[in-house]
Each structure stands twice: as C-alpha cells, then as structure tokens.
Scaffold this active site. Structure first.
Site, mmCIF file in Angstrom:
data_model
loop_
_atom_site.group_PDB
_atom_site.id
_atom_site.type_symbol
_atom_site.label_atom_id
_atom_site.label_comp_id
_atom_site.label_asym_id
_atom_site.label_seq_id
_atom_site.Cartn_x
_atom_site.Cartn_y
_atom_site.Cartn_z
ATOM 1 N N LYS A 258 0.824 -1.207 0.000
ATOM 2 C CA LYS A 258 0.000 0.000 0.000
ATOM 3 C C LYS A 258 0.865 1.267 0.000
ATOM 4 O O LYS A 258 2.021 1.265 0.423
ATOM 5 C CB LYS A 258 -0.944 -0.009 1.200
ATOM 6 C CG LYS A 258 -2.041 -1.080 1.133
ATOM 7 C CD LYS A 258 -3.119 -0.723 0.139
ATOM 8 C CE LYS A 258 -4.119 -1.857 -0.102
ATOM 9 N NZ LYS A 258 -4.980 -2.118 1.041
ATOM 10 N N ARG A 293 -4.026 -10.578 3.187
ATOM 11 C CA ARG A 293 -4.096 -10.553 1.722
ATOM 12 C C ARG A 293 -2.769 -10.021 1.196
ATOM 13 O O ARG A 293 -2.299 -8.971 1.631
ATOM 14 C CB ARG A 293 -5.263 -9.664 1.287
ATOM 15 C CG ARG A 293 -5.594 -9.693 -0.181
ATOM 16 C CD ARG A 293 -6.894 -8.917 -0.450
ATOM 17 N NE ARG A 293 -7.235 -8.932 -1.859
ATOM 18 C CZ ARG A 293 -6.808 -8.037 -2.743
ATOM 19 N NH1 ARG A 293 -6.020 -7.038 -2.345
ATOM 20 N NH2 ARG A 293 -7.166 -8.105 -4.016
#
Length: 316
Positions: A258, A293
């Site tokens: 991210k 994830r």
C-alpha cells in the site's frame, strides 16, 4: 466396588468430554471443500489481479493461462486462498461495466477450478458488483470479497445471502474516486468499528448468517497514513465495537504494497515495498488479524508464521 467403578467411568467420560470441547473450533463452511477452521493459524490470501490498471501489478498477467500459472505459483509459496479481481480499486479508479468485469474474472475462475493443483484451494472473487459475484460463484468461486461492504451495490447483500457463501465485508467510505477525500476521523478505530458493525447488521438483515462474515477494516481505503497505522495497532479496539457473535468473527487485513508503506520507506515502486509489507503483516497478526491478503505470498507467509509462533508462546 460398584460405586468406585461408576466414579472411574464418570471421570473418564468427563475427561473425554472436556477434551472434545477443547478440540472444538469455529469454522466457516465452504461449498465443495472441507470446513474452514480459520483459528488454527493465519491464512494467506494470494492476490490475482486480472486488471490492466491495478496500483501494484496491473497488466502483468496476459490471459487465462498466465493467471492460472501465477495462482499455482502462489499456492506453492504458501497461499491458502486465491482472490481473483478484475476491477481496480486503486484511488481514482474508473468503474467497469458489469459485462466487462465478468469477461475478465469468470474465465479465470472457471480455469482455476479446473486446475488439478488448485482443487483444495478456496477461490474468492474480489468485486463490489452483485451480478459479478453471482456469475463468479456460478463459475466456481467459493466466497465474495467486497471492498465496499455492500455500499456500492444495493443488491450485494441479498445476492450473497442467496449464494450462501462466505462474505468479506470491508470498511470503506465513498468509492475509489472519492475515498481519499474522506479520511477524517476523530477516533479511527472506534469509528471504523462502529461503521463495520452497521454494515454487518445490514448484511445480516439481508440474510447473510453472521458465521459467514469476515471483517476487514480497510487499510488504504478512506484512510490516511495515521489512520492506517492506528488500524494496524488497534484491531482489538475495532473488534470491541462489534456486537454479539460478530465480535468473534475472523478479521482480514490487506496492507500489501500500500501507498502508506511507500511513503514511510521511500519506495515509490509498489513491488519494492515487500519488506515493509512483511513487517506490516507480522504486526497485524500479532494484533489479532486472522487472514492477510498479499502479493508476495512467500514473504508474508513467513512473516505470519513468525507472528503465529509468538502469539502461541504467549498463550502457553
């Protein structure tokens, strides 16, 4: 003598009963697969993006054959679940038509379910479109991963209830085009927990059983740097806002590559954030995450194993 024998028999029955109670663990039912006992260890969800514009790996997989090969590789690296997505959810992403998204994900899901090496692997479809979810499950997907938690398609909750599959319900404000303008919180974990609870109540009202719900506080979705860090360290606070059986349901976290990790480490290229991702994954697991994830499955799997071992040592 008879009394002593009865007492011994009763003691053995109690011991056996006690052991069976201790052996009981919560599970999520999966269609055509063994029940998913998710508390045994951290589970790794491998990301399979069938998109040309995802923030990390858009356009890398050319066709169904490449997708199947990459899924098999992730399973070899330690993936327990494969999450197939055709709609980019990066900040500012444009929404596909239902038809275009179906054309991206359904052939891949069908091919995955026909691949011998993947017969025991749950397949998830990453979508916020109810019709895509329905067609993906018809093609063989075992669960639905909805980044909007049902807020972007009013039919999603009823559709998942009808499909009778596990449902990842993620927290997000707005949509991919607007979410980064909606990052103001007075108390991030408190508010995320409360909003997740409201979304979960809506899902259950539509007919989704609570034991099919997996909670995701939505790292990177309508969160700024501070919000993402607070979530990673505040999972127990978020869980405390859940009510009834929802408080004990599994929690999924997706810090992989991210942007906030890039801002922290100075790595502008998403694939260069895998070391930071592994560290973030370990922190999430240490603080109560059950599923991570990930893009780089091996790195995250190793990090999760270490965090699991530390958590196990604390319980002894």
């Amino acid at each position: 003598m008879a009394l002593a024998e009865d007492l011994q028999r009763g003691s053995r029955m109690c011991a056996s009963y006690g052991k069976s109670v201790m052996d009981l663990q919560p599970f999520i039912p999966l269609r055509n697969l063994p029940n998913w006992s998710w508390q045994q260890r951290t589970w790794i969800m491998g990301i399979l993006n069938i998109t040309p514009d995802s923030f990390s790996d858009g356009g890398q997989l050319q066709g169904v054959k490449d997708a199947v090969s990459h899924a098999c590789h992730m399973v070899q690296q330690g993936a327990d679940i494969i999450d197939v997505g055709g709609q980019s959810t990066r900040p500012g992403a444009t929404r596909l038509t239902t038809e275009d998204e179906v054309q991206r994900v359904v052939p891949v899901i069908r091919a995955l379910t026909e691949t011998e090496e993947l017969q025991s692997i749950p397949i998830s479809v990453d979508t916020f479109d109810a019709e895509v979810a329905a067609q993906a499950v018809a093609a063989g997907a075992h669960m639905v991963n909805d980044v909007s938690g049902g807020t972007m398609d009013p039919h999603m909750h009823a559709q998942v209830a009808q499909l009778n599959v596990p449902y990842v319900l993620m927290h997000m404000r707005g949509d991919p085009k607007t979410m980064q303008r909606m990052t103001d919180y007075t108390d991030t974990c408190l508010e995320v927990g409360q909003e997740l609870q409201a979304q979960a109540e809506a899902a259950m009202h539509a007919g989704i059983e609570p034991w099919r719900i997996i909670l995701d506080p939505g790292i990177g979705f309508a969160k700024n740097m501070r919000g993402n860090l607070e979530i990673m360290g505040g999972l127990q606070c978020i869980r405390s806002q859940m009510q009834g059986s929802l408080q004990g349901m599994p929690m999924l976290l997706g810090p992989s590559r991210k942007g906030f990790l890039g801002n922290l480490t100075g790595h502008a290229v998403a694939a260069d954030r895998d070391y930071a991702t592994a560290a973030a994954a370990a922190l999430c697991v240490a603080n109560g995450a059950n599923i991570i994830r990930a893009h780089n499955v091996r790195a995250v799997s190793d990090a999760a194993k270490l965090a699991d071992a530390v958590n196990d040592s604390r319980r002894r």
